[in-house]
Scaffold this motif. Structure first.
Motif, mmCIF file in Angstrom:
data_model
loop_
_atom_site.group_PDB
_atom_site.id
_atom_site.type_symbol
_atom_site.label_atom_id
_atom_site.label_comp_id
_atom_site.label_asym_id
_atom_site.label_seq_id
_atom_site.Cartn_x
_atom_site.Cartn_y
_atom_site.Cartn_z
ATOM 1 N N MET A 74 38.408 43.727 28.888
ATOM 2 C CA MET A 74 37.357 42.973 29.559
ATOM 3 C C MET A 74 37.352 41.565 29.014
ATOM 4 O O MET A 74 37.449 41.362 27.810
ATOM 5 N N VAL A 75 37.303 40.635 29.906
ATOM 6 C CA VAL A 75 37.223 39.254 29.435
ATOM 7 C C VAL A 75 35.877 39.083 28.747
ATOM 8 O O VAL A 75 34.838 39.392 29.319
ATOM 9 N N ARG A 76 35.932 38.669 27.499
ATOM 10 C CA ARG A 76 34.684 38.580 26.749
ATOM 11 C C ARG A 76 34.025 37.230 26.957
ATOM 12 O O ARG A 76 34.538 36.208 26.536
ATOM 13 N N ARG A 77 32.910 37.244 27.624
ATOM 14 C CA ARG A 77 32.130 36.006 27.750
ATOM 15 C C ARG A 77 30.835 36.215 27.002
ATOM 16 O O ARG A 77 30.167 37.220 27.169
ATOM 17 N N HIS A 78 30.526 35.272 26.135
ATOM 18 C CA HIS A 78 29.315 35.479 25.339
ATOM 19 C C HIS A 78 28.098 34.936 26.066
ATOM 20 O O HIS A 78 27.421 34.039 25.610
ATOM 21 N N ALA A 85 44.634 40.796 38.250
ATOM 22 C CA ALA A 85 43.499 40.918 39.159
ATOM 23 C C ALA A 85 42.309 40.134 38.636
ATOM 24 O O ALA A 85 41.602 39.466 39.394
ATOM 25 N N ALA A 86 42.109 40.164 37.300
ATOM 26 C CA ALA A 86 40.998 39.436 36.719
ATOM 27 C C ALA A 86 41.200 37.938 36.895
ATOM 28 O O ALA A 86 40.263 37.190 37.186
ATOM 29 N N LEU A 87 42.448 37.464 36.757
ATOM 30 C CA LEU A 87 42.746 36.041 36.935
ATOM 31 C C LEU A 87 42.472 35.616 38.373
ATOM 32 O O LEU A 87 42.039 34.503 38.629
ATOM 33 N N ASP A 88 42.751 36.531 39.306
ATOM 34 C CA ASP A 88 42.490 36.244 40.711
ATOM 35 C C ASP A 88 41.003 36.193 41.013
ATOM 36 O O ASP A 88 40.609 35.934 42.149
ATOM 37 N N GLY A 89 40.207 36.474 40.001
ATOM 38 C CA GLY A 89 38.769 36.371 40.182
ATOM 39 C C GLY A 89 38.118 37.618 40.728
ATOM 40 O O GLY A 89 36.982 37.578 41.161
ATOM 41 N N ARG A 146 35.156 45.798 41.463
ATOM 42 C CA ARG A 146 36.177 45.699 42.500
ATOM 43 C C ARG A 146 37.549 46.110 41.964
ATOM 44 O O ARG A 146 38.305 46.829 42.611
ATOM 45 N N ILE A 147 37.846 45.653 40.740
ATOM 46 C CA ILE A 147 39.122 46.020 40.130
ATOM 47 C C ILE A 147 39.209 47.538 39.995
ATOM 48 O O ILE A 147 40.236 48.156 40.297
ATOM 49 N N TYR A 148 38.088 48.132 39.551
ATOM 50 C CA TYR A 148 38.123 49.585 39.376
ATOM 51 C C TYR A 148 38.312 50.297 40.704
ATOM 52 O O TYR A 148 39.092 51.240 40.815
ATOM 53 N N MET A 149 37.602 49.834 41.745
ATOM 54 C CA MET A 149 37.713 50.499 43.044
ATOM 55 C C MET A 149 39.101 50.352 43.650
ATOM 56 O O MET A 149 39.652 51.298 44.207
ATOM 57 N N ARG A 150 39.648 49.142 43.556
ATOM 58 C CA ARG A 150 40.875 48.859 44.282
ATOM 59 C C ARG A 150 42.145 49.193 43.520
ATOM 60 O O ARG A 150 43.161 49.538 44.106
ATOM 61 N N ILE A 151 42.104 49.032 42.199
ATOM 62 C CA ILE A 151 43.350 49.187 41.431
ATOM 63 C C ILE A 151 43.333 50.448 40.577
ATOM 64 O O ILE A 151 44.260 51.243 40.602
#
Lengths: 292, 309
Positions: free
Chosen positions: A4-8, B207-211, B216-221
């Motif tokens: 998970m990208v950690r954002r504080h 997927a996270a980089l794509d925003g 959504r990531i969990y559902m789709r990937i």
């Protein structure tokens, strides 16, 4: 995949907080039955009637444990669980040893000495993992009678070995597949034979899979109820059958603390194994289900 | 590794070696033969034997005058069997779905770099090490209306709180679901967690980089790539459900009345206590058919998958 990208930010912190809360609440729910079992077994009967499930005992008393162990009634007899506990040990030890050893040999042959029909042979053995035991109960009862093993510890050992081989063979086969055949080929060139290769090359690297198999078989056989209740006699009943009889014995005052102490006694061996060797326990559970 | 490269063989020695060689060749088969024989007799032979018994009029003792499929006709006309079969569908369905949902959620939550993950996993999974008899005994105590959860919540001041499913013949089947889910959901969690850990990290990062948002990531990937795990889990859970016997015996004893009978307890009662071996055998064969109905598609897809990949 825990990235998970950690954002504080506040929302991220809230999310983490919620996450931990959920996980801990879930853990408490899973623990509740064990805690209640233990608390109840340590309470005097008066405490049980007066307080709630989770109330602490006014005095901690091991009386229920000692009664469950040596003098509580299961059906007609009042000798506690101790004899049945020993019965279970007498069934489990030989059954685990024999079925694991046979499984190791089968796994060895089916991977390193493949003959024509080896795959079919494995498939035929494997079905034993899936057969619903209700299909074999009546014929097995007849067979044990003919063999003179009805109601005996020996009969139960036989039953557990027969229906354990499928699993032990599966475990060892899947493990030995990953041991390079070149090692075996080299040993053969050096003149090592069937048994020598097994004892000197395969067994020394089999530590993990032996642990997995022994734990799996131990848990399965210790926890068995169906075979025990179908085939055991008064003198060979395993601890699970005795526990069920004790709880269903309806003479006199129901002593819930003794019931719970007896349940703890029946549960402790497998729980201890799980706590000490959880990793191997999980591996056994997932061995048949996750390919790899 | 042994390194006794043999000395040049004399004639006699060579003869002995070829005899030894012959034994070596059949030895592997000899070693597996007993297990195979055991399986052929104790698994396949017994299946056939039970099938034959289901075609007879056996009561207290097995006997062999055949009556065709009359026992199956009796079975399907039997009210108690209908209850047992319906219970299996209700129990099995709820058990499988609940285990999957709880197991998946716990696995996803645990997969977020949780501190003390190992300890939590241990807690979720420990019920799986217990005997179902122990599980039944404990839950019977928890669910007993007089002194269990109902009494505890009433003691907290909620006087009207009612949770007496154990003695309610319409609801008792759900107590089996609760106890079975408590026992097996941690195992499903372990399966899903292993599945999640085997998903490629880079997929997730891309997927996270794509925003893409986390749900959504969990559902789709993630979920689509867990399909094989779902498949395995369903198969194992369904198998557990069909075989369920111990839990019923310890938790409800099949009651109230026979409201919580399952096929396994039906079979046991008729074969061993009611002197209806023919009918009991017919119900055992129906259970076997149930297992095969799950197993055959599973094996088919497994084998096809292996061939393709």
């Amino acid at each position: 995949m825990a990235n998970m990208v950690r954002r504080h930010t506040t929302s991220a912190r809230l999310w983490r907080g919620g996450l931990y809360t959920l996980l801990i609440v879930a853990a408490l729910v899973y623990l509740l039955p064990l805690v209640v079992m233990l608390l109840t077994s340590l309470k005097p009967l008066d405490d049980i009637r007066a307080g709630g499930l989770l109330s602490l005992p006014s005095t901690i008393s091991f009386e229920a444990w000692s009664k469950a162990w040596s003098s509580a009634c299961t059906g007609m007899r009042c000798n506690g669980m101790s004899g049945y506990f020993l019965n279970s040990i007498a069934i489990v030890v030989p059954a685990v040893a024999i079925s694991s050893f046979v499984g190791a040999l089968n796994g060895y042959v089916l991977t390193k000495w493949r003959f024509r029909g080896a795959n079919l042979c494995f498939a035929l053995l494997l079905f034993g993992c899936f057969v619903p035991f209700q299909v074999v109960l009546m014929p097995m009862a007849r067979t044990l009678g003919w063999l003179g093993l009805a109601s005996s510890t020996g009969g139960l050992v036989l039953v557990h070995v027969v229906y354990g081989i499928a699993f032990t063979t599966l475990f060892f086969r899947n493990y030995y597949v990953s041991i390079p055949d070149e090692m075996i080929a080299a040993a053969k060139l050096d003149g090592a034979g069937f048994w020598r290769i097994f004892w000197r090359i395969l067994l020394p690297v089999s530590g993990p899979i032996i642990t997995v198999t022994v734990i799996w078989q131990f848990t399965q056989i210790w926890n068995d109820f169906l075979f025990g209740v179908s085939f055991a006699g008064f003198d060979s009943q395993p601890v699970t059958v005795a526990l069920n009889n004790m709880v269903n014995t309806s003479t006199g005052v129901k002593e819930y603390n003794v019931d719970m102490a007896a349940a703890m006694i029946a549960a402790l061996p497998t729980l201890v194994v799980y706590v000490l060797a959880g990793k191997y326990f999980v591996r056994g559970l997932t061995a048949g289900s996750v390919k790899g | 590794m042994p390194s006794n490269v043999s000395a040049p063989a004399t004639g006699e020695r060579r003869h002995r070696r070829s005899l030894a060689g012959h034994i070596e060749r059949v030895l592997p088969r000899l070693v597996v033969a007993p297990s195979l024989a055991v399986a052929l007799f104790f698994v396949y032979g017994y299946m056939l034997w039970t099938f034959l018994l289901s075609l007879t009029n056996s009561r207290m003792l097995p006997q062999y005058d055949f009556v065709g499929f009359a026992q199956y006709a009796r079975l399907f006309a039997n009210e108690r069997w209908h209850v047992a079969a319906t219970n299996l569908v209700v129990f099995g369905g709820l058990f499988i779905v609940s285990c999957l949902v709880i197991g998946l959620l716990l696995a996803i939550f645990l997969d977020q770099r949780i501190r003390q993950e190992g300890a939590l996993r241990t807690v979720y999974l420990y019920p799986m090490a217990l005997s179902l008899i122990v599980t039944g005994v404990v839950w019977r105590w928890l669910l007993n209306p007089g002194l269990g959860i109902q009494a505890m919540v009433r003691g907290w001041g909620f006087e009207d709180f009612t949770f007496n499913w154990l003695v309610d013949s319409d609801m008792a089947i759900y107590t089996l679901v609760i106890a079975a889910v408590w026992q097996a959901s941690g195992f499903v969690m372990a399966l899903f967690l292993a599945g999640l850990r085997s998903i490629d990290d880079s997929l997730f990062q891309a997927a996270a980089l794509d925003g893409a948002s986390l749900p959504r990531i969990y559902m789709r990937i993630v979920l689509p790539s867990l399909r094989p795990v779902v498949f395995s889990a369903v198969m194992i859970l369904a198998h557990i459900a069909i075989k369920s016997f111990d839990l019923v015996m310890a938790l409800t004893g099949g009651g109230p009345g026979y409201a919580t009978d399952l096929p396994a307890t039906f079979m046991y009662a008729h074969t061993f206590t009611r002197g209806q071996i023919g009918l009991g055998s017919a119900s055992a064969i129906m259970m076997l058919c149930g297992v095969l109905a799950i197993l055959v598609p599973y094996l088919y897809s497994e084998l096809r998958g292996q061939r393709n990949g």
